[in-house]
Motif scaffolding. Structure first.
Motif, PDB file in Angstrom:
ATOM      1  N   ARG A  34     -91.795  89.612 -53.158  1.00 57.29           N
ATOM      2  CA  ARG A  34     -92.389  90.573 -54.082  1.00 57.29           C
ATOM      3  C   ARG A  34     -93.900  90.637 -53.862  1.00 57.29           C
ATOM      4  NH1 ARG A  34     -91.784  90.722 -60.708  1.00 57.29           N
ATOM      5  NH2 ARG A  34     -93.029  92.614 -61.025  1.00 57.29           N
ATOM      6  N   GLY A  35     -94.422  91.854 -53.706  1.00 57.06           N
ATOM      7  CA  GLY A  35     -95.838  92.021 -53.406  1.00 57.06           C
ATOM      8  C   GLY A  35     -96.136  91.938 -51.924  1.00 57.06           C
ATOM      9  N   GLY A  36     -95.108  91.629 -51.115  1.00 54.08           N
ATOM     10  CA  GLY A  36     -95.289  91.528 -49.670  1.00 54.08           C
ATOM     11  C   GLY A  36     -95.409  92.894 -49.019  1.00 54.08           C
ATOM     12  N   LYS A  37     -96.210  92.957 -47.964  1.00 53.15           N
ATOM     13  CA  LYS A  37     -96.436  94.210 -47.243  1.00 53.15           C
ATOM     14  C   LYS A  37     -95.495  94.297 -46.041  1.00 53.15           C
ATOM     15  CE  LYS A  37     -99.946  95.351 -49.807  1.00 53.15           C
ATOM     16  NZ  LYS A  37    -101.002  94.657 -50.028  1.00 53.15           N
ATOM     17  N   PHE A  38     -95.236  95.525 -45.605  1.00 50.96           N
ATOM     18  CA  PHE A  38     -94.468  95.714 -44.376  1.00 50.96           C
ATOM     19  C   PHE A  38     -95.066  96.868 -43.587  1.00 50.96           C
ATOM     20  CE2 PHE A  38     -92.335  98.200 -47.692  1.00 50.96           C
ATOM     21  CZ  PHE A  38     -92.231  99.453 -47.111  1.00 50.96           C
ATOM     22  N   ARG A  39     -94.944  96.780 -42.283  1.00 53.31           N
ATOM     23  CA  ARG A  39     -95.418  97.823 -41.369  1.00 53.31           C
ATOM     24  C   ARG A  39     -94.488  97.825 -40.158  1.00 53.31           C
ATOM     25  NH1 ARG A  39    -100.171 100.719 -40.495  1.00 53.31           N
ATOM     26  NH2 ARG A  39    -101.065  99.732 -42.335  1.00 53.31           N
ATOM     27  N   LEU A  40     -93.902  98.975 -39.857  1.00 52.80           N
ATOM     28  CA  LEU A  40     -92.955  99.057 -38.760  1.00 52.80           C
ATOM     29  C   LEU A  40     -93.045 100.385 -38.036  1.00 52.80           C
ATOM     30  CD1 LEU A  40     -89.517  99.910 -40.251  1.00 52.80           C
ATOM     31  CD2 LEU A  40     -91.214  98.893 -41.731  1.00 52.80           C
ATOM     32  N   LEU A  41     -92.249 100.503 -36.971  1.00 55.15           N
ATOM     33  CA  LEU A  41     -92.228 101.712 -36.146  1.00 55.15           C
ATOM     34  C   LEU A  41     -93.638 102.071 -35.673  1.00 55.15           C
ATOM     35  CD1 LEU A  41     -89.621 103.787 -38.188  1.00 55.15           C
ATOM     36  CD2 LEU A  41     -89.262 102.659 -35.981  1.00 55.15           C
ATOM     37  N   GLU A  42     -94.302 101.064 -35.085  1.00 54.78           N
ATOM     38  CA  GLU A  42     -95.645 101.215 -34.518  1.00 54.78           C
ATOM     39  C   GLU A  42     -96.655 101.689 -35.567  1.00 54.78           C
ATOM     40  OE1 GLU A  42     -95.155 103.762 -31.123  1.00 54.78           O
ATOM     41  OE2 GLU A  42     -94.346 102.129 -29.908  1.00 54.78           O
ATOM     42  N   ASN A  62     -96.118 103.645 -38.070  1.00 55.47           N
ATOM     43  CA  ASN A  62     -95.835 104.966 -38.636  1.00 55.47           C
ATOM     44  C   ASN A  62     -95.220 104.886 -40.024  1.00 55.47           C
ATOM     45  OD1 ASN A  62     -96.753 106.587 -36.468  1.00 55.47           O
ATOM     46  ND2 ASN A  62     -94.911 106.070 -35.307  1.00 55.47           N
ATOM     47  N   VAL A  63     -94.666 103.714 -40.372  1.00 56.59           N
ATOM     48  CA  VAL A  63     -94.103 103.490 -41.709  1.00 56.59           C
ATOM     49  C   VAL A  63     -94.666 102.186 -42.254  1.00 56.59           C
ATOM     50  CG1 VAL A  63     -91.990 102.907 -42.977  1.00 56.59           C
ATOM     51  CG2 VAL A  63     -91.959 104.765 -41.301  1.00 56.59           C
ATOM     52  N   PHE A  64     -95.137 102.216 -43.495  1.00 57.73           N
ATOM     53  CA  PHE A  64     -95.625 100.975 -44.093  1.00 57.73           C
ATOM     54  C   PHE A  64     -95.553 101.083 -45.610  1.00 57.73           C
ATOM     55  CE2 PHE A  64     -99.224 103.740 -43.206  1.00 57.73           C
ATOM     56  CZ  PHE A  64     -99.970 103.725 -44.370  1.00 57.73           C
ATOM     57  N   GLY A  65     -95.747  99.927 -46.277  1.00 60.77           N
ATOM     58  CA  GLY A  65     -95.677  99.925 -47.730  1.00 60.77           C
ATOM     59  C   GLY A  65     -95.673  98.517 -48.291  1.00 60.77           C
ATOM     60  N   GLU A  66     -95.059  98.380 -49.473  1.00 65.79           N
ATOM     61  CA  GLU A  66     -95.081  97.097 -50.186  1.00 65.79           C
ATOM     62  C   GLU A  66     -93.819  96.941 -51.024  1.00 65.79           C
ATOM     63  OE1 GLU A  66     -97.602  95.132 -53.896  1.00 65.79           O
ATOM     64  OE2 GLU A  66     -98.572  96.614 -52.586  1.00 65.79           O
ATOM     65  N   PHE A  67     -93.268  95.727 -51.018  1.00 71.38           N
ATOM     66  CA  PHE A  67     -92.108  95.429 -51.855  1.00 71.38           C
ATOM     67  C   PHE A  67     -92.592  95.162 -53.288  1.00 71.38           C
ATOM     68  CE2 PHE A  67     -90.828  93.844 -47.585  1.00 71.38           C
ATOM     69  CZ  PHE A  67     -89.775  94.723 -47.371  1.00 71.38           C
ATOM     70  N   THR A  68     -92.104  95.942 -54.251  1.00 70.85           N
ATOM     71  CA  THR A  68     -92.562  95.793 -55.633  1.00 70.85           C
ATOM     72  C   THR A  68     -91.556  95.085 -56.535  1.00 70.85           C
ATOM     73  OG1 THR A  68     -91.716  98.003 -56.173  1.00 70.85           O
ATOM     74  CG2 THR A  68     -94.026  97.846 -55.481  1.00 70.85           C
ATOM     75  N   GLU A  69     -90.286  95.079 -56.144  1.00 69.64           N
ATOM     76  CA  GLU A  69     -89.271  94.383 -56.931  1.00 69.64           C
ATOM     77  C   GLU A  69     -88.133  93.951 -56.016  1.00 69.64           C
ATOM     78  OE1 GLU A  69     -86.125  95.110 -60.651  1.00 69.64           O
ATOM     79  OE2 GLU A  69     -87.577  96.682 -60.110  1.00 69.64           O
ATOM     80  N   LEU A  70     -87.718  92.698 -56.158  1.00 67.10           N
ATOM     81  CA  LEU A  70     -86.613  92.166 -55.354  1.00 67.10           C
ATOM     82  C   LEU A  70     -85.617  91.447 -56.256  1.00 67.10           C
ATOM     83  CD1 LEU A  70     -88.606  90.617 -52.337  1.00 67.10           C
ATOM     84  CD2 LEU A  70     -87.465  92.844 -52.414  1.00 67.10           C
TER      85      LEU A  70
END
Length: 339
Positions: A247-255, A257-265
């Motif tokens: 939770r609160g972790g960031k992600f970035r993928l597809l070089e 082109n897509v990114f964001g943050e996990f807000t609830e797990l």
């Protein structure tokens, strides 16, 4: 010196506390060439069409030559852009035969209507004739025209942020104009020619919501883990990725082109995240909620998307189907029953 409430308002510095470009009177210019080059490549690369004969995809953008800039004078934004583009398309028939060809756009310019754009699609000289060539000349060319229209829209929304400065009452007076005879609705620009916006709220854009469902031949815990494990994400995207599966972790993928943050797990049941394409207006995220439902021998994944820009709905749906659903099934074997 003019007193407050008297004289030419362009010289009354009280209109802005910092006296910066009072009333947006002074000429300012922003070079959009590098940003535009990256944006055009991103919008074109991977575009695909298909019919009963087979499928075609833009596999390379080999030439992006030109320039773009935006000028602000007296609160009016003036757009200049001129581009010559060349790309490669690859087609594959239902029989598995592959073909290649080229796409050329010599006149993407503020002086031309989007509908008057020349989009030349051809098959390479050493290739035999194929119905896929006509597919690219019709549906393919139309998708390319839409993508280039989106570029103009992003140029007039995303890239212009901060060029019209707010006044003391917290309102930025925006008047957008172009040297083109093309109208904004033809280039899919969502903002009108004269709008007002609160300070620091960014560009207000129309959004939509939609849901998708897909079934995977695996358990909810296994499918849940696919989205949070960095190695597994790198496996199904076939590219480096950064994933902080908490939770609160960031992600970035597809070089990137897509990114964001996990807000609830909710382990094995639900993932909620802020999610965006990198070409969306700055700081605008969609809210993606993934729900994992146990259906005995398979898992039903329900994906609810809210806050997706209106003109990105189809592209977002296609992206999830292609780069998530289909890729996960092909990589981990969650799409075929083994007897």
């Amino acid at each position: 010196m003019a007193k407050w409430g008297e004289g030419d308002p362009r010289w009354i510095v009280e209109e802005r506390a910092d006296a910066t470009n009072v009333n947006n009177w002074h000429w300012t210019e922003r070079d959009a060439t590098s940003w535009s080059s990256d944006k055009l490549k991103f919008l074109l690369l991977g575009l695909s069409v298909e019919n009963e004969e087979g499928s075609c995809e833009v596999t390379e953008v080999s030439k992006v030559e030109g320039e773009a800039s935006i000028n602000n004078r007296k609160g009016k934004l003036i757009f200049f852009y001129e581009w010559s583009l060349k790309a490669t398309w690859t087609g594959e028939s239902k029989a598995g035969v592959k073909y290649t060809g080229t796409i050329e756009v010599p006149n993407l310019s503020d002086e031309n209507d989007m509908e008057d754009l020349d989009i030349s699609v051809s098959l390479n000289k050493d290739e035999p004739e194929t119905p896929l060539s006509n597919l690219m000349k019709t549906k393919g060319a139309e998708k390319i025209r839409e993508a280039l229209g989106s570029y103009v829209g992003f140029l007039k929304t995303e890239f212009t942020q901060g060029m019209i400065l707010p006044t003391a009452n917290g309102v930025a007076k925006v008047q957008s104009t172009s040297q083109s005879k093309a109208t904004q609705d033809r280039t899919r620009v969502s903002s009108s020619g004269s709008t007002t916006a609160p300070v620091n709220t960014g560009v207000k854009i129309p959004t939509c919501k939609f849901s998708m469902k897909e079934k995977f031949l695996t358990s909810p815990p296994d499918l849940y883990r696919v989205f949070l494990n960095q190695e597994m994400v790198q496996a199904f995207t076939h590219a480096p990725a950064s994933v902080e599966g908490e939770r609160g972790g960031k992600f970035r993928l597809l070089e990137g082109n897509v990114f964001g943050e996990f807000t609830e797990l909710v382990p094995d049941e639900k993932i909620v995240m802020k999610w965006r394409y990198n070409n969306w207006p700055c700081e605008h995220y969609a809210t993606i909620t993934m729900t994992f439902v146990d259906r005995s021998s398979e898992t039903e994944l329900k994906v609810d998307c809210r806050g997706v820009p209106d003109n990105e709905e189809e592209r977002t749906k296609e992206g999830w189907k292609r780069y998530y659903f289909e890729a996960i099934k092909q990589t981990f074997g969650y799409g075929a029953r083994l007897y």
